[in-house]
Design a protein around this motif. Structure first.
Motif, mmCIF file in Angstrom:
data_model
loop_
_atom_site.group_PDB
_atom_site.id
_atom_site.type_symbol
_atom_site.label_atom_id
_atom_site.label_comp_id
_atom_site.label_asym_id
_atom_site.label_seq_id
_atom_site.Cartn_x
_atom_site.Cartn_y
_atom_site.Cartn_z
ATOM 1 N N SER A 1 8.744 -3.267 -10.363
ATOM 2 C CA SER A 1 9.778 -2.438 -9.540
ATOM 3 C C SER A 1 9.660 -2.999 -8.214
ATOM 4 O O SER A 1 8.789 -2.539 -7.313
ATOM 5 C CB SER A 1 9.280 -1.132 -9.626
ATOM 6 N N PRO A 2 10.461 -3.943 -7.810
ATOM 7 C CA PRO A 2 10.576 -4.585 -6.434
ATOM 8 C C PRO A 2 10.562 -3.501 -5.372
ATOM 9 O O PRO A 2 11.608 -2.553 -5.746
ATOM 10 C CB PRO A 2 11.684 -5.483 -6.635
ATOM 11 N N GLY A 3 10.189 -3.857 -4.385
ATOM 12 C CA GLY A 3 10.190 -2.806 -3.246
ATOM 13 C C GLY A 3 9.321 -1.383 -3.361
ATOM 14 O O GLY A 3 9.261 -0.662 -2.301
ATOM 15 N N SER A 4 8.554 -1.441 -4.354
ATOM 16 C CA SER A 4 7.806 -0.155 -4.600
ATOM 17 C C SER A 4 6.360 -0.389 -4.149
ATOM 18 O O SER A 4 5.736 -1.405 -3.704
ATOM 19 C CB SER A 4 7.448 0.019 -6.048
ATOM 20 N N ARG A 5 5.702 0.779 -3.501
ATOM 21 C CA ARG A 5 4.248 0.594 -3.109
ATOM 22 C C ARG A 5 3.586 1.485 -3.875
ATOM 23 O O ARG A 5 3.403 2.615 -3.413
ATOM 24 C CB ARG A 5 4.248 0.609 -1.528
ATOM 25 N N PHE A 6 3.098 1.214 -5.005
ATOM 26 C CA PHE A 6 2.570 2.077 -6.064
ATOM 27 C C PHE A 6 1.285 2.660 -5.315
ATOM 28 O O PHE A 6 0.725 3.767 -5.778
ATOM 29 C CB PHE A 6 2.279 1.330 -7.277
ATOM 30 N N ASP A 7 0.644 1.915 -4.566
ATOM 31 C CA ASP A 7 -0.623 2.352 -3.821
ATOM 32 C C ASP A 7 -0.327 3.529 -2.926
ATOM 33 O O ASP A 7 -1.140 4.424 -2.940
ATOM 34 C CB ASP A 7 -1.316 1.220 -2.994
ATOM 35 N N TYR A 8 0.806 3.299 -2.293
ATOM 36 C CA TYR A 8 1.257 4.641 -1.362
ATOM 37 C C TYR A 8 1.668 5.778 -2.399
ATOM 38 O O TYR A 8 1.227 7.272 -2.251
ATOM 39 C CB TYR A 8 2.627 4.307 -0.419
ATOM 40 N N ALA A 9 2.358 5.607 -3.462
ATOM 41 C CA ALA A 9 2.533 6.722 -4.496
ATOM 42 C C ALA A 9 1.275 7.214 -5.041
ATOM 43 O O ALA A 9 1.349 8.456 -5.255
ATOM 44 C CB ALA A 9 3.473 5.936 -5.569
ATOM 45 N N ASP A 10 0.518 6.348 -5.383
ATOM 46 C CA ASP A 10 -0.797 6.692 -5.854
ATOM 47 C C ASP A 10 -1.446 7.963 -5.170
ATOM 48 O O ASP A 10 -2.049 8.908 -5.603
ATOM 49 C CB ASP A 10 -1.648 5.534 -6.422
ATOM 50 N N ALA A 11 -1.744 7.568 -3.752
ATOM 51 C CA ALA A 11 -2.298 8.441 -2.946
ATOM 52 C C ALA A 11 -1.683 9.688 -2.938
ATOM 53 O O ALA A 11 -2.380 10.698 -2.457
ATOM 54 C CB ALA A 11 -2.702 7.632 -1.530
ATOM 55 N N ILE A 12 -0.321 9.699 -2.599
ATOM 56 C CA ILE A 12 0.297 11.085 -2.492
ATOM 57 C C ILE A 12 0.256 11.742 -3.384
ATOM 58 O O ILE A 12 -0.014 12.973 -3.789
ATOM 59 C CB ILE A 12 1.777 10.706 -2.179
ATOM 60 N N ILE A 13 0.315 11.206 -4.792
ATOM 61 C CA ILE A 13 0.319 12.031 -6.028
ATOM 62 C C ILE A 13 -0.948 12.579 -6.317
ATOM 63 O O ILE A 13 -1.276 13.670 -6.663
ATOM 64 C CB ILE A 13 0.728 11.229 -7.178
ATOM 65 N N SER A 14 -2.134 11.808 -5.889
ATOM 66 C CA SER A 14 -3.452 12.229 -6.175
ATOM 67 C C SER A 14 -3.630 13.265 -5.066
ATOM 68 O O SER A 14 -4.415 14.246 -5.659
ATOM 69 C CB SER A 14 -4.378 11.057 -5.993
ATOM 70 N N ASN A 15 -3.197 13.461 -4.073
ATOM 71 C CA ASN A 15 -3.402 14.384 -3.106
ATOM 72 C C ASN A 15 -2.689 15.780 -3.717
ATOM 73 O O ASN A 15 -3.267 16.902 -3.372
ATOM 74 C CB ASN A 15 -2.973 13.865 -1.547
ATOM 75 N N LEU A 16 -1.489 15.774 -3.888
ATOM 76 C CA LEU A 16 -0.666 16.646 -4.372
ATOM 77 C C LEU A 16 -1.031 17.374 -5.715
ATOM 78 O O LEU A 16 -1.128 18.573 -5.737
ATOM 79 C CB LEU A 16 0.683 16.326 -4.676
ATOM 80 N N SER A 17 -1.762 16.606 -6.536
ATOM 81 C CA SER A 17 -2.452 17.076 -7.670
ATOM 82 C C SER A 17 -3.803 17.542 -7.652
ATOM 83 O O SER A 17 -4.505 17.954 -8.757
ATOM 84 C CB SER A 17 -2.189 16.289 -8.905
ATOM 85 N N GLY A 18 -4.330 17.393 -6.463
ATOM 86 C CA GLY A 18 -6.047 17.741 -6.341
ATOM 87 C C GLY A 18 -6.767 16.867 -7.098
ATOM 88 O O GLY A 18 -7.697 17.128 -7.467
ATOM 89 N N GLY A 19 -6.138 15.486 -7.017
ATOM 90 C CA GLY A 19 -7.024 14.795 -7.657
ATOM 91 C C GLY A 19 -6.918 14.598 -9.330
ATOM 92 O O GLY A 19 -7.633 13.796 -9.939
#
Length: 311
Positions: free
Chosen positions: A136-154
């Motif tokens: 997926s060009p243009g993605s930063r899944f490291d950013y997405a991972d941190a945001i989703i982890s925070n929103l879901s309580g880990g």
């Protein structure tokens, strides 16, 4: 000798004056009581209006990020009976959908620009795009991972092999569309919601690559996709035998593609109390909502209703 005459009220006149003042006092008191009652009623209506509008606004903010083809209506929170929203009638009480992660899509500042966590595009010509995963060009899944982890309580992670996984949903299902393929309870399959993780569970090293959890099945891969980490449900929760004084509760943080269900695995929050009516209907690609909230004033039930359309 001249006598001065003194005039005074007779008993009848005094009685009449007292009677008149009594009537005026009664009328005045009644006016003040009505003014106060009208004030209380007006204040209560304003409060109900604010509560109803705020609840609808919270619902709309989540519904606007729904994956439209995933939206269903369920008879009740623990019922196995559900239909695609456009096929629902008034007997269906629960509105349920999978939402894509808008927060992760917006990403975060990388020092130069606000980089998206996921770009929503797949390079179909990349050697990294196959039944094993996507590029997926243009993605930063490291950013997405941190945001989703925070929103879901880990609970949800793209980089932790032991955690539950987000899913990607392809845009463009054709021909064989079946809403049950999003993994809804009772679980049939999750052909449309494909569990993914970062390549080798390392989002920093591979910020544009995702691996499918299922590397065996063939998959329909399209150019556009959405990244989701949670399903959502709106459920009226009523006391036994009562259907016009309920709590409207939002259920979230559960994953149908992991065989989870709203009545057993989800977190919840009450959006509105004393709900007398909650209705929904699909019109084309839009969802029309009706919400009424009530209150008891001087043994009289009042309610305020508002409708909203979410595109």
């Amino acid at each position: 000798m001249i006598r001065s005459l003194r005039f005074a009220f007779t008993m009848i006149e005094l009685i009449m004056v007292i009677l008149i003042f009594g009537i005026i006092s009664m009328i005045g008191a009644d006016i003040f009581v009505k003014i106060y009652d009208n004030y209380i009623l007006s204040r209560s209506m304003n409060t109900l209006q604010t509560k109803t509008e705020l609840a609808l606004e919270q619902i709309a903010k989540r519904l606007q990020y729904r994956i439209k083809d995933s939206t269903i209506a369920r008879l009740s929170a623990n019922s196995p009976n559900y239909v695609f929203l456009s096929d629902a009638n008034s007997s269906y009480e629960v509105l349920e959908w999978i939402g894509y992660s808008d927060a992760a899509l917006k990403g975060r500042w990388n020092g130069t620009i606000n980089a998206p966590g996921w770009s929503a595009f797949i390079d179909l010509d990349s050697p990294n795009t196959s039944r094993f995963g996507i590029d997926s060009p243009g993605s930063r899944f490291d950013y997405a991972d941190a945001i989703i982890s925070n929103l879901s309580g880990g609970d949800i992670s793209l980089s932790n092999g032991g955690s539950q996984k987000p899913a990607i949903v392809m845009d463009g299902h054709v021909g064989d569309y079946n809403v049950s393929s999003y993994g809804w309870h009772p679980y049939v399959d999750n052909d449309y919601a494909l569990q993914v993780s970062c390549r080798n569970f390392n989002c920093g090293t591979n910020p544009t690559l995702l691996d499918f959890n299922d590397t065996v099945s063939e998959k329909e891969i399209y150019e556009h996709y959405k990244l989701a980490w949670s399903a959502y449900a709106l459920v009226p929760q009523c006391p036994a035998g009562i259907n016009d004084d309920c709590n409207l509760t939002l259920f979230y943080n559960y994953q149908p593609w992991e065989k989870e269900r709203l009545d057993q695995n989800a977190s919840s929050a009450v959006l509105a109390e004393h709900v007398t009516t909650f209705r929904f209907i699909q019109m084309g690609d839009s969802v029309r909502l009706k919400l009424c909230i009530g209150e008891n004033i001087y043994d009289n039930n009042i309610s305020y209703c508002k409708e909203k359309v979410v595109f």
